[in-house]
Design an enzyme around this catalytic site. Sequence first.
Site, PDB file in Angstrom:
ATOM      1  N   GLY A 103      46.663  44.950  47.241  1.00  0.00           N
ATOM      2  CA  GLY A 103      47.509  45.780  46.374  1.00  0.00           C
ATOM      3  C   GLY A 103      46.733  46.270  45.186  1.00  0.00           C
ATOM      4  O   GLY A 103      45.491  46.278  45.205  1.00  0.00           O
ATOM      5  N   ASN A 104      47.419  46.727  44.162  1.00  0.00           N
ATOM      6  CA  ASN A 104      46.752  47.151  42.925  1.00  0.00           C
ATOM      7  C   ASN A 104      47.691  46.910  41.752  1.00  0.00           C
ATOM      8  O   ASN A 104      48.805  46.436  41.932  1.00  0.00           O
ATOM      9  CB  ASN A 104      46.288  48.607  43.031  1.00  0.00           C
ATOM     10  CG  ASN A 104      47.443  49.543  43.288  1.00  0.00           C
ATOM     11  OD1 ASN A 104      48.332  49.669  42.465  1.00  0.00           O
ATOM     12  ND2 ASN A 104      47.448  50.181  44.467  1.00  0.00           N
TER      13      ASN A 104
END
Length: 396
Positions: free
Chosen positions: A209-210
Amino acid sequence: MTLKGKHIVLGITGSIAAYKAASLARLFIKEGAEVQIVMTPSGKEFITPVTLSALTGRPVVSEFFTANDGTWHSHVDLGMWADLMVIAPATAATIGKMANGIADNMLITTYLSMKASVMVAPAMDLDMFAHPSTTRNIEILRSYGNIIIEPAAGELASHLIGKGRMEEPEKILEAAKSFFEKGGSLSKKKVLITAGPTYEKIDPVRFIGNYSSGKMGFALAEECAARGAEVYLVAGPVSLKVNHPNIHRIDVESAEQMYQAATDIFPQMDAAILCAAVADYRPKEQVEQKIKRNDDEMTLSLVPNKDIAAVLGQMKTAQRLVGFALETNDEVANALKKMERKNLDFIVLNSLNDAGAGFRHDTNKIAILSKDGTKEDYPLKSKADVAKDIIDRIFA
Ligand code: PMT
């Protein structure tokens, strides 16, 4: 005649400043607008409906129906007719009712049914204006996307001196003109917005993810909705809530799900703003059971995700298509390449090199790069204000 053909609902409440509403109605009409007055019962104590209907050429609306013949006044129809609602003067009582949905008169029901943007020009005594309940109610109205025209300081009806005087009609006219110059109400527009990160599953407990919080995309959604647009917000996994009833939220997790939702919706849209931080890659395989730790090195094979922006760029017919570029180096060159490759109308550049910009902050610092080669730099602002700048550009 910058207001030519515009429909303005002018709401008048019970304040000494109600007399200024007559001048305001005249100014709107001189600029070409059609004005429909809606008054609260106490507004009529301060200025007569006869004066106002003579000025506007339309019967004033203040009751739910006409007593002698039972004609029903539809607040819903007014909500759809208007390109802008201006409530001037707005008393503390009306502001409180607007903030809390207390629909006990025609003005408030019209406000609650309003599809167009709403400007509010408060007028009251200085202590009433400074009271925490008024301050809180005004903040609530701002959070609904209403535009507050701050009162001026000066001598008040009580002869006290302080902040609370309704802004002069000429200034309110300027605010309305500037509103329409920046694209005006988006009441007939549909806008797709992507926001937040995507999560690409590795196994049942892990993902790629980020750091995107969704704040920038949600601010864009709230601003578009506040201006009257029907918003389709495709959101990755974030913990934010939406406030505005015009926002249709579609929650997704992965880039593939975001792609499906965005490409389904896009053909019906007038514009799309792609603010999501979409994972460019996903694990080639998703493991069914939790991967157990051991002392060996582990290699994760990744495959590219579909580029949602680029696909929408190919599908585009008459839509305005806007993307973001989050960069760490060669910012402008990289952003320009993305704008070209994805067939965007313009791209919003934010750089992780700027303090307070990008992921998770409540602020952002952007530059807008356009196809005509122009670059416009904006100072650090709240994400809510950045959203206003972007939307002004899209619909100008
Ligand atoms: O959510 P916040 O915490 O408020 O942070 C806001 C933000 C930093 C995420 C936002 O301002 C932002 O910059 N969003 C875009 C981030 C990004 O992924 O940029 P990019 O340069 O990698 O992508 C370029 C454009 O293509 C973007 O419009 C992106 O949405 C789009 N894209 C990218 C990859 C992909 N597979 N599909 C896409 O549509």
